[in-house]
Scaffold this active site. Sequence first.
Site, mmCIF file in Angstrom:
data_model
loop_
_atom_site.group_PDB
_atom_site.id
_atom_site.type_symbol
_atom_site.label_atom_id
_atom_site.label_comp_id
_atom_site.label_asym_id
_atom_site.label_seq_id
_atom_site.Cartn_x
_atom_site.Cartn_y
_atom_site.Cartn_z
ATOM 1 N N HIS A 37 0.825 -1.211 0.000
ATOM 2 C CA HIS A 37 0.000 0.000 0.000
ATOM 3 C C HIS A 37 0.857 1.259 0.000
ATOM 4 O O HIS A 37 0.474 2.275 0.591
ATOM 5 C CB HIS A 37 -0.924 0.000 1.220
ATOM 6 C CG HIS A 37 -1.988 -1.057 1.164
ATOM 7 N ND1 HIS A 37 -2.973 -1.088 0.199
ATOM 8 C CD2 HIS A 37 -2.209 -2.141 1.957
ATOM 9 C CE1 HIS A 37 -3.759 -2.124 0.403
ATOM 10 N NE2 HIS A 37 -3.319 -2.783 1.459
ATOM 11 N N ARG A 62 6.859 -6.631 2.953
ATOM 12 C CA ARG A 62 5.548 -7.076 2.503
ATOM 13 C C ARG A 62 5.441 -6.817 1.014
ATOM 14 O O ARG A 62 5.614 -5.687 0.541
ATOM 15 C CB ARG A 62 4.404 -6.366 3.235
ATOM 16 C CG ARG A 62 3.056 -6.895 2.723
ATOM 17 C CD ARG A 62 1.902 -6.562 3.609
ATOM 18 N NE ARG A 62 1.507 -5.166 3.514
ATOM 19 C CZ ARG A 62 0.349 -4.701 3.994
ATOM 20 N NH1 ARG A 62 -0.504 -5.521 4.584
ATOM 21 N NH2 ARG A 62 0.053 -3.421 3.908
ATOM 22 N N ASP A 76 15.600 -10.667 -3.887
ATOM 23 C CA ASP A 76 16.968 -10.406 -4.348
ATOM 24 C C ASP A 76 17.614 -9.245 -3.597
ATOM 25 O O ASP A 76 18.843 -9.110 -3.579
ATOM 26 C CB ASP A 76 16.982 -10.112 -5.851
ATOM 27 C CG ASP A 76 16.902 -11.375 -6.694
ATOM 28 O OD1 ASP A 76 17.116 -12.475 -6.142
ATOM 29 O OD2 ASP A 76 16.628 -11.264 -7.906
ATOM 30 N N GLN A 138 -0.469 -13.754 5.290
ATOM 31 C CA GLN A 138 -1.521 -13.005 5.970
ATOM 32 C C GLN A 138 -2.882 -13.668 5.798
ATOM 33 O O GLN A 138 -3.278 -14.031 4.686
ATOM 34 C CB GLN A 138 -1.576 -11.575 5.437
ATOM 35 C CG GLN A 138 -0.325 -10.778 5.766
ATOM 36 C CD GLN A 138 -0.453 -9.318 5.405
ATOM 37 O OE1 GLN A 138 0.497 -8.720 4.910
ATOM 38 N NE2 GLN A 138 -1.596 -8.715 5.676
ATOM 39 N N GLU A 140 -6.652 -12.789 6.014
ATOM 40 C CA GLU A 140 -7.379 -11.517 5.970
ATOM 41 C C GLU A 140 -8.807 -11.656 5.472
ATOM 42 O O GLU A 140 -9.441 -10.647 5.160
ATOM 43 C CB GLU A 140 -6.629 -10.528 5.074
ATOM 44 C CG GLU A 140 -5.180 -10.295 5.483
ATOM 45 C CD GLU A 140 -4.496 -9.271 4.615
ATOM 46 O OE1 GLU A 140 -4.552 -8.082 4.963
ATOM 47 O OE2 GLU A 140 -3.907 -9.660 3.580
ATOM 48 N N ASP A 166 -8.359 -5.664 7.245
ATOM 49 C CA ASP A 166 -9.025 -6.403 6.169
ATOM 50 C C ASP A 166 -9.945 -7.487 6.715
ATOM 51 O O ASP A 166 -11.041 -7.699 6.191
ATOM 52 C CB ASP A 166 -7.984 -7.016 5.235
ATOM 53 C CG ASP A 166 -7.411 -6.007 4.255
ATOM 54 O OD1 ASP A 166 -8.161 -5.512 3.406
ATOM 55 O OD2 ASP A 166 -6.217 -5.701 4.341
#
Length: 245
Positions: A37, A62, A76, A138, A140, A166
């Site tokens: 986000h 995340r 990476d 997660q 959610e 969520d």
Amino acid sequence: MDELHDTVGTWTSLSDPAVGEIAGGADFDFVVVDTEHTPLGLETVADCLRAVEAGGADTLVRVPWNDPVRIKRLLDLGPDGLLVPMVDTAEAARDAVAAARYPPEGERGIAAARAADYGRNFEAYVREEHRDCSVIVQIESEVGVENAANIAAVDGIDGLFVGPADLSAALGVFAEWTNAEFLAAIDSVLAAGDEAGVPVGTLGTTPDQIRALGSLGFDYMVAGADFTHLVEGQKRALDAASDVL
């Protein structure tokens, strides 16, 4: 990452690496760098990871979605752990693990990137050390809660993470942290994690929310976020100034 049990992290979403440096030096066990986000690009994430590491904390990234290309490019950069949103099924959990592991266990593409010390540790990283990167998924949604036991049982899953905003929204009780249906869903995920021996954590952004959610029996917590620290700190400063002017 090492053991998640009894650890406390914090959340960063702002693009200045100084934020990560401050968080990394604040005695948190780990710092989450969010790319789901936020507008953070790969170069910014790399700088934020360096900043957190300089402070001595472990790093979690995340990803925007459970997508092998996005996961590969972020891994990476060398984080200590991966946080994958919206994992609803055991199949999706297996996909996340496969994206984080090199063949024959997974499908991650091989490159001598920062994670392998730019090639100086290439063979050891590919043979073994890439497995040190934790995979946390997660929960959610209602479907995720229903499948939590199967998700937790997937080989290679190191942690579950309840996304409270969520999940509460999916249940139709957004931000109602004491709602019975929300609490029952959390209990179900906690039981699934306990049965599989997989730690379960969550995020609280304010002290009241941290205390409310943290009292429910989670194994680890993400306590606060950079933007809420700014907002709350500004409010306290403004209130203090208003008291004397």
